[in-house]
Design an enzyme around this catalytic site. Structure first.
Site, PDB file in Angstrom:
ATOM      1  N   GLU A   7      65.924 -55.665   9.323  1.00 53.20           N
ATOM      2  CA  GLU A   7      66.209 -55.697  10.751  1.00 53.20           C
ATOM      3  C   GLU A   7      67.674 -55.541  11.144  1.00 53.20           C
ATOM      4  OE1 GLU A   7      63.814 -55.763  13.147  1.00 53.20           O
ATOM      5  OE2 GLU A   7      62.470 -55.494  11.429  1.00 53.20           O
TER       6      GLU A   7
ATOM      7  N   SER B 227      11.800 -49.843  10.731  1.00 51.54           N
ATOM      8  CA  SER B 227      11.006 -49.097  11.706  1.00 51.54           C
ATOM      9  C   SER B 227      11.516 -49.216  13.130  1.00 51.54           C
ATOM     10  CB  SER B 227       9.545 -49.555  11.657  1.00 51.54           C
ATOM     11  OG  SER B 227       8.939 -49.134  10.449  1.00 51.54           O
TER      12      SER B 227
END
Length: 815
Positions: free
Chosen positions: A192, A462
């Site tokens: 940073e 199904s």
């Protein structure tokens, strides 16, 4: 001397100024220097130089000519070619030549002076402003900076609390600079601010870029901040992209750098900066990512945390491993360049293991079923552009679509129906409003920090036949179309029905009610591009095209497209997608994207998000959706008597997926809807074990899943008006379910000693005669009862014989 004067006169002959002066003034002559050399004419605007030899050249006799008063004009006609003056004043300059240049110089002098003034103001005003702000601004100590804004997640009534987003103080533990290992501090500086210990607390170049970008209106305005500036921005002035905010940041950063030591600033920064996963401060981050105290972090682990600061959520290794690795490499390479570690040590380093984010949460409000709702809400907020800083600092009130009564009904239905059942059973339930796409209830599991089964890819069985029927209707195949239900073999694969079920040759509507695999397989083979058209229909209705962590849906892994097993529910879908796709059918083919968040408001009343009413999209014709609904209406009652309370209309479909070729089941579904609510329920296990109930029997979709579905629907809809489905428009001349289900058979039967069959009275002009044939249904282990079933009447010549047992279906799901 006389000769020199004569020569001087000769050199002046013909010069207008000299001749004219000689005529006007007899005493005048050519100006000479002390050596008798002629002098040049004086510049315009300046008086003529004195002639030191004037007395020598004056005539010896005669009085001097009278000198006119200086205030009188000269006598004689004016001479435009000769500059004139009055008295002792120099002559006026000409309008051309050097005089014009003088005017231009005057103009530029004005411009320059104006620019000097503007530049001076541009420097003086900011400096004065900076000085005033520097005097006025007060720099607090780190302990004085508090963030106590809690984001609250509410149900749709705006009062029932579903969860909270804990503010930064809730998971932050301050540590001293000495408790943070030096290599962790160096990693943060490498990521940073590599000049932290030598800069004045701010970056002039960074401020210049921010000034330029703000003036130009660029979205990327900002950046280039030092650690001191980042701390001031996050803790004091916020991240608003304005010059005023940036100037205040600069002032406080400069003042802080003079009043605090660098170690104090770094400690304050590391105790407040956000690292993702809800962790504010290096101590919380150490626990969230590695489950250990900060003083135990290795160099590699410290570099991971330092790498996340740039994008706390975007560089989490759990969600962006490539980006996290790249930033981690940058941090370590910077540590090498700064002399914190040597190259050989760096070369031997590998990315360290981290713990999942779900294991890192320590908020008790996330422990129950609502914790999974919170996770979906946060994901949706992020996608809508609500930043994490807004979430953690603006005191947000997040109103969801979750209905408190519906959520309570769903949880009660799950708990009551799973009580006493095997402990390895898991379930998921999602209810959606078909008219808006709003998620009304959501249950992905009992552990709010655990696995969310409602978002998991599961084999649908199904229940997927509904999409095959919709695709057939879309191609003009009506519900009255007849198909053979006997077993068949395709490409060496034998297809049969569960428990040898059969209807002979019957309509596709009847085959859906009985969940006959063979009829739907034959229907698919007769369709245009059957498997792909079914996949396309499912995607249109709402089945996701891709599942995170799984990949593309409804297709083979090599991307060649689906195979024939799709119509039997071979592929995976999510519970929330099944609820959404069925909701589209309930809305007559209008799709509404499922969503959890309705409105987001900050503590000061600013509205960040208001979804409002959305019109939806007509994805399939209403005739297709409504005919599918008509075919599904009898199924809830047909599936072990799961009609809704009060005679309320419903359309539903069960589904069961088998566990390989074991003959056992592993996934069981019930999905159905009314015009105002669509609910999908799944029951299975985490490990994919055989599904068995407390009595040791197999679990089908018509069992526990249907029980949960009915209780959820009844509890949610209690007290609401009974609604009816729309009457479907015809497709290929057939509107809705036909009044017959099987082809005509002779009306007479051969003599028999047994009691004659009972003919089912169906009032219709075209109904073929049918008979009631009993079939055995197991209602409890070892207890069976006969139930009637439809079958064609036997011919007089050949008495009806029982069919041979059908083969067990392949791993493709049955009922």
């Amino acid at each position: 001397m006389v000769e020199r004067e004569a020569a001087a006169r000769r050199r002046g002959v013909g010069h207008p100024a000299v001749d004219s002066a000689a005529e006007d003034d007899p005493e005048a002559g050519s100006a000479e220097d002390a050596l008798g050399r002629p002098l040049q004419n004086p510049p315009p605007g300046r008086p003529p130089l004195p002639n030191p030899r004037q007395d020598v050249r004056r005539p010896a006799a005669g009085p001097p000519p009278p000198v006119p008063p200086s205030n009188l004009p000269p006598t004689g006609p004016p001479d435009d070619d000769v500059p004139r003056s009055s008295g002792n004043e120099p002559p006026e300059p000409p309008e051309r030549g050097s005089a014009a240049k003088t005017k231009k110089k005057s103009k530029w002098r004005t411009v320059r002076r104006t620019l000097y003034v503007l530049v001076a103001l541009g420097l003086i005003v900011p400096i004065l402003t900076f000085m005033v702000a520097y005097t006025v601004e007060d720099v607090p100590r780190p302990g004085d900076i508090k963030t106590n804004q809690v984001a609250t997640i509410l149900a749709s009534d705006g009062t029932t609390e579903l969860g909270r987003v804990v503010p930064p103080e809730g998971n932050r533990t301050d540590v001293t600079i000495d408790q943070i290992p030096l290599h962790v501090r160096n990693a943060v500086l490498s990521a940073e601010d590599r000049d932290f210990y030598s800069n004045p607390g701010f970056s002039i170049t960074g401020f210049g870029r921010a000034l330029r970008d703000n003036v130009l209106g660029r979205d990327s305005a900002g950046g280039g901040s030092t650690i001191t500036q980042q701390y001031v921005k996050n803790a004091l002035v916020g991240s608003e992209r304005t010059l005023t905010r940036k100037m205040r940041e600069l002032v406080i950063s400069s003042k802080m750098a003079r009043q605090w030591s660098k170690d104090d600033i770094l400690a304050a920064y590391l105790n407040t900066i956000y690292f993702g996963r809800g962790a504010y401060g290096i101590a919380a981050a150490s626990t969230a990512y590695f489950g250990k105290p900060v003083d135990q972090l290795t160099i590699e682990e410290g570099a991971v945390l330092a790498a996340t600061i740039q994008q706390p959520s975007g560089l989490d290794p759990e969600f962006n491993p490539e980006g996290a690795q790249s930033r981690w490499d940058y941090v370590l390479d910077g540590m090498v360049s700064q002399g914190n570690i040597d190259q050989a040590q760096r070369a031997a380093m590998v990315y360290p293991p981290w713990i999942p984010s779900s294991a890192a949460s320590n908020d008790d409000t996330d422990s129950g079923p609502n914790g999974l709702i919170k996770a979906q809400v946060l994901r949706e907020l992020s996608a809508a552009g609500v930043s994490e800083q807004d979430l953690n600092t603006e005191g947000l009130q997040i109103t969801t679509t979750i209905d408190p009564a519906a959520q309570a009904a769903a949880i009660d239905a799950v708990n009551s129906n799973l009580e006493g059942e095997p402990g390895d059973l898991r379930t998921a339930s999602v209810s959606i409003d078909p008219r808006t796409g709003a998620v009304k209830s959501y249950y992905g599991g009992a552990d709010g920090r655990g696995f969310d089964f409602a978002q998991s890819g599961l084999q649908t069985g199904s229940s997927f036949k509904v999409f095959g029927l919709a695709a057939a209707l879309d191609q003009g195949i009506p519900l009255s179309q007849m198909y053979d239900s006997s077993p068949l073999t395709v490409n060496g694969i034998s297809i049969g029905n569960v428990e040898g079920e059969s209807c002979g040759t019957c309509t596709i509507a009847e085959a859906l009610k009985r969940s006959l695999n063979t009829s739907f397989y034959r229907m698919q083979l007769a369709m245009d591009n059957g498997p792909q058209s079914i996949a396309d229909m499912a995607h249109k209705l709402g089945v996701a095209e891709e599942i995170p962590g799984v990949g593309p849906t409804l297709t083979e892994g090599d991307g060649v497209g689906p195979n024939n097993g799709i119509v039997l529910g071979q592929y995976q879908s999510r519970v929330i997608d099944m609820a959404s796709a069925y909701a589209t059918l309930a809305a007559s083919g209008i799709y509404h994207a499922p969503h959890f968040v309705q409105r987001v408001v900050t503590a000061d009343g600013t509205v960040l998000l208001d979804r409002g009413a959305e019109p939806g999209q007509q994805v399939v014709p209403a005739a297709v959706a409504d005919n599918v609904t008509a075919a599904m209406r009898p199924i809830a009652g047909y599936s072990n008597g799961h009609n809704l309370a009060g005679g309320r209309q419903s359309a539903a479909k069960t589904g069961t997926a088998q566990l390989g070729d074991t003959g056992e089941n592993k996934d069981a579904w019930m999905v159905g809807y009314t015009p105002s609510l669509s609910t999908a329920v799944w029951v299975g296990t985490e490990q994919g074990l055989p599904l068995q109930n407390s009595y040791g029997g197999s679990i089908y979709g018509s069992g526990i899943p249907s029980d949960i579905w009915k209780d959820t629907m009844d509890g949610t809809l209690e007290g609401t008006t009974n609604e009816t489905f729309p009457t479907p428009e015809p497709i290929a001349g057939q509107a809705g379910v036909p009044q017959y289900s099987a082809p005509a058979a002779p009306t007479t039967v051969a003599p028999t000693s047994e009691a004659p069959p009972i003919t089912l009275p169906i009032p219709t002009e075209i109904s073929p005669p049918v008979v009631i044939t009993p079939r055995q249904v197991e209602i409890l282990p070892g207890v069976t009862i006969p139930l009637p079933g439809l079958a064609p009447a036997p011919t007089p010549e050949t008495p009806a014989e029982p069919e041979a047992p059908a083969q067990e279906p392949e791993p493709a799901p049955g009922r």
